[in-house]
Enzyme design. Structure first.
Site, short mmCIF file in Angstrom:
data_model
loop_
_atom_site.label_atom_id
_atom_site.label_comp_id
_atom_site.label_asym_id
_atom_site.label_seq_id
_atom_site.Cartn_x
_atom_site.Cartn_y
_atom_site.Cartn_z
N THR A 66 -98.21 -43.81 9.48
CA THR A 66 -97.14 -44.47 10.09
C THR A 66 -96.41 -45.44 9.18
OG1 THR A 66 -98.29 -44.30 12.11
CG2 THR A 66 -96.51 -45.97 12.09
N HIS A 97 -94.05 -43.88 6.97
CA HIS A 97 -92.80 -43.39 7.68
C HIS A 97 -91.84 -44.87 8.00
CE1 HIS A 97 -94.41 -39.48 8.71
NE2 HIS A 97 -95.36 -40.05 9.69
#
Lengths: 361, 361, 361, 361
Positions: A57, A60
């Protein structure tokens, strides 16, 4: 109080500044900045971050893909969420955990009052705000969080304590139903997949098979105890059927987020078996629901977060029993080397990377 | 022994011929033919068919679509499977059910020895042969089946007895988890969807919502007790959220086999809720697994057949408690009118159609 | 805000006195006294009590039996716990429920931090303090409680709202496993037993049998929907076996606290069935564990309190679905008539008695 | 076919006689006798017994206590039930297992047609007839049984194969709910208690505690992996609370049949925990149901037999995973030494004793 905690308290951080990795604008990139040390509000604690591991994450967010655009921030905001550290100050009403204690963060800040939170499903709270995604995160020297979100982790090292958060994902995915005496395949040997191999073995799985297309990861899968580590480009279904008297596996833990891996898992699972979906899918997947799920009588579980606090108790127990996830940590880097860390994660040439916010770069 | 049974036995059928609806060749169509009355082998019974209702599967077989090409037969073979009738003769070792008894068929002929059959999951037997699909079926005056597959149905009419098979699908789908006090939506109001509305209401669901695009079916949904019957082309998700304090529904029973309906169900289900998939999908469905299943922490159950025999006990109990599925039967026709029956089913202008193999056309 | 709430707020109660039923000393008896209106502390609310129903526990406290001696107080303290009323003031941090709202009390004040509270079992919190037993209770014009313990009950009358607490006991006992399509016996038709009959019927039980030795209660059991109401001095086991094809019942809800009733339930339950124990046993019971539990493969559930908050959601849902527990209320009395209420409860010639603390005596 | 099987078949046993341990009369004692080799009927197999271990039940039968008087026979009949051996002949319709295969016996001959057998609970069949209790047993050179009751055990030694039956009891008791990451106490370290220690450890229990009053058994408990082996005459509850942060244990497996042990288990189990009762109680037990079960919200499971066939699959899996129960076998004796075996079992100075019916005395 530990010596380290005492040392920490010699330098009270409130009102001063700290290093933090900040997502500054709505676009790619991030930067180390000096920002104010946050203040713990009512019911909150201030934690000196000793270890903060890197999750997909975080990459990202740094890369600023569609998911990040839809979910992060808004910038500027510090990110990072898998963490452990020492409690150094407490806001009003935060009285349960003493200053000086090592804690890890449950990263879901839930509201405790919605339908889900009031029926034992706080991990899917309707108003969840995730640390480092919706509220300032832990790639920093200090972080605040609700005392409710802190899990006392006194017998662990900070880096293992930080890893309890993704390990809890693995425990959650594995333990939605019983494991002992069952066969399982883990599709995708990223850090959570690797951890889940250890979890399944510790819980008495009859056999644990692992698939990936990355030979380094398959090597690590073997180290974590996989009975077979299989190249996902080969005939996975045939090999798994052969290994299970033709029955197929009882349990599939889909950890890759790849539709191809999911198809293999659904083909390999025994009729009436169960599949946990944890790997996030960046693009929609096309499934033959009749053949892959309905006629096989399969149960599919969407897995996110950790059950509060069943999963944490189980996770602690497994570590105490001897589950060794340390081999999954391949790099320990100062916070300043965040770019190297994200590149390594993206390249697939790393297991888990732990950032050290207190280390001089 | 009932009078009817006695009458039946006055004319012993063995060695004679009977009317049957036969799929003669690997192509569209079917025909009424005179074929030999089958003989019950060891452990089997011969049953005089009093009612045989039409399932969508039968239409697939008659139309000879891809599913039929892959799964049926081979031709020539009688088809039809939802049935009830009177036991008229018994093979060696078939001693449990007396001649003269009204029985319905569990249509899955399972092997009782595979991994699934030996672990309480016979409905997904690895070697299942379905009546009327892999072995000669019940659109005929007589049919043979293993005595094990017969469910004694003494207090029911033959047509309701025959409908226990699809009703059992509905019971299976609804009862994978508890129902009482929960909200539910049934997407798709074909016969099994309609039955499931009645099942959910009988089991104490807090509210049952139904969706379809066919106004006749929505009318029937209301008759079966749906609290709301909603046109699936409207804002289903908004209406279901509004009806549930914004939480979404606890239970989704997907009975349509439509991807659009499934998307609505997944959007409408509350976080941590559950979805039963029963409607078969003729084409693959494309799902955003992350948003629709994983991050919501949803459980998806593939449903096929009936649990042996938990589902049958429950089904019998619900009928005994007063569950009324008779409104779902819209037509009763002699076997010779099969073409009309199949056309009606395909048109959507019918609920359940019961064929009567003993009736003169 | 309702008119009633507005009226309440015209007369702010803080700093004044109120009528309360007080257990004054460690011995039999109780007395109506003027005591200060309590002040809501942080996270607490002040509630004007509109209805407070009488539980057997209250009679134990007034009579001062061994249980009361071991568990109550210490005196002097107001008792009473089953209640509903209007929120009239809120302490610091109590912001969820607006003033003017009708609420009922979850009577277990739990700590939310022990092992049980953090693993979905707050109803057996290690540090529970029950309203009216360990903290001042609701047989008074006003009561304070944690806002967390208030269940918003806006569509109910105060007396039904108050009865949600014992009704929740019945729901908890009935719903530990599935009910639909199962046979059940309720042994003991006091108020919770009577409520559980209604709960089981609403949840689709195949049949509900009830036993008691009190003919008035058996009459009420029939009114609540019992298929058979049986005199417990007769051959209960024989009658239940006869009613269930010789199998015995699937579910036993033991609501009497009588060892004799429990023996009957254990003899009548089908092999592999389940038994909920809710009725409290004043004296130890002697069981043939081998014959009554082990060789029958029975599951026995100890039931106390209500699951937080699953049980409350279910209870609300059942009332919304039409569960009618009003017939169980046999008396409505002003608080001053407490002695009459306790005598009636002890005599067995009453269902549920609701005390009205705001009524002039 | 194995060499041993071939050798067996060189001497076809039908029509000849064999050695068997026979309970001859309704009183104490037993005797080795020459009796006819039994013939397998339809669906049955004839098995040459290679190992037959001694269960407490066998001692009861030999001693002729009340349980034996109520349940055995009638005499004269061979007893013994825990067994493994080679299939040497098959009756009509017994075609699944080839001659020459090593099998163990599921000792419950169930009817497969009662309510229990048809709802996944065959282990509590209403018409169960146990091998060696109601039908001629396995303390003999040959035994017949339904082919359905034979569990193929090809990779095991005969003595371990025979022990799968009591091991299955342990697996059944342990696996009624999840084990991984939970704390457990086993009260009573007879053979099944000892096995259950190994089972719990293999399934990832956080810690396993064991109690007994016999120091030899406590030594064996340690060998099987118990984290603590405690003298049951000491303060068990205090020690278990201390070992579990004051919470008490999650799981109690009561294997002693002693009321005192059960009281300790119920006092030591955490609120909302679970207790499996397997040890049979020769005399009724007196329980304070309110304090020991109800107010603690405990679940009590009566355990008998093995789930067909879930338990057997799990048992096989655990042995395959490396569960080592061989240390529990303390004696291997020819059948003729049965008296010594029974005396040893009764004295408590033995673990499991395996009788060898083919050995010359």
């Amino acid at each position: 109080m530990t010596t380290e905690a005492a040392a920490v308290l010699d330098s009270p951080p409130l009102g001063t500044t700290m290093r933090a990795l900040v997502k500054e604008t709505a676009g790619p990139g991030a930067a180390i900045r000096e920002v104010p040390v946050p203040q713990p509000g009512p019911g909150q604690i201030l934690v000196k971050v000793l270890a903060a591991s890197v999750c997909g994450t975080d990459v990202h967010i740094e890369r600023w893909d569609k998911w990040a655009q839809d979910n992060f921030g808004p910038p500027p905001m510090t990110f990072g969420h898998e963490m452990a550290g020492i409690v150094v100050a407490r806001g009003d009403g935060a009285t349960r955990i003493p200053v000086g204690e090592l804690i890890a963060a449950e990263t879901h800040w839930v509201d405790w009052t919605c339908y889900q939170c009031r029926t034992g499903r706080a991990h899917v709270c309707q108003n969840n705000r995730t640390l480092g995604v919706k509220v300032p995160g832990a790639f920093a020297q200090y972080v605040v969080m609700p005392e409710m979100n802190a899990w006392v982790s006194e017998h662990l090292t900070p880096e293992i304590a930080a890893l309890q958060e993704p390990l809890g994902n693995a425990v959650h995915a594995a333990f939605v139903e019983e494991v002992a005496g069952q066969t399982a395949v883990v599709t995708g040997c990223g850090p959570i997949g690797l951890m889940s191999i250890g979890v399944l073995k510790m819980a008495g799985a009859r056999a644990v098979y692992a698939t990936d297309i990355n030979p380094e990861r398959l090597e690590m899968a073997k180290k974590m105890g996989a009975d077979l580590a299989l190249d996902a480009r080969e005939d996975i279904v045939g090999q798994l059927k052969a290994a299970t008297d033709g029955n197929g596996v009882d349990i599939v833990l889909e950890m890759s987020g790849s539709a191809a891996a999911l198809h293999q898992g659904l083909a390999a699972v025994t009729n009436g078996g169960r599949v946990s979906l944890l790997g996030t899918h960046a693009v929609p997947a096309t499934l033959d629901l009749s053949q892959e799920i309905i006629f096989k009588g399969v149960r599919v579980y969407g897995i996110t977060g950790r059950r509060l606090w069943d999963t944490w108790y189980r996770t602690t127990a497994l570590l105490e029993e001897g589950l060794n996830i340390e081999p999954i940590i391949t790099h320990r880097l100062p916070l300043a080397d965040y770019q190297k860390a994200f590149d390594l994660v993206e390249s697939g040439h790393a297991g888990k990377i732990v950032l050290l916010p207190q280390a001089e770069s």
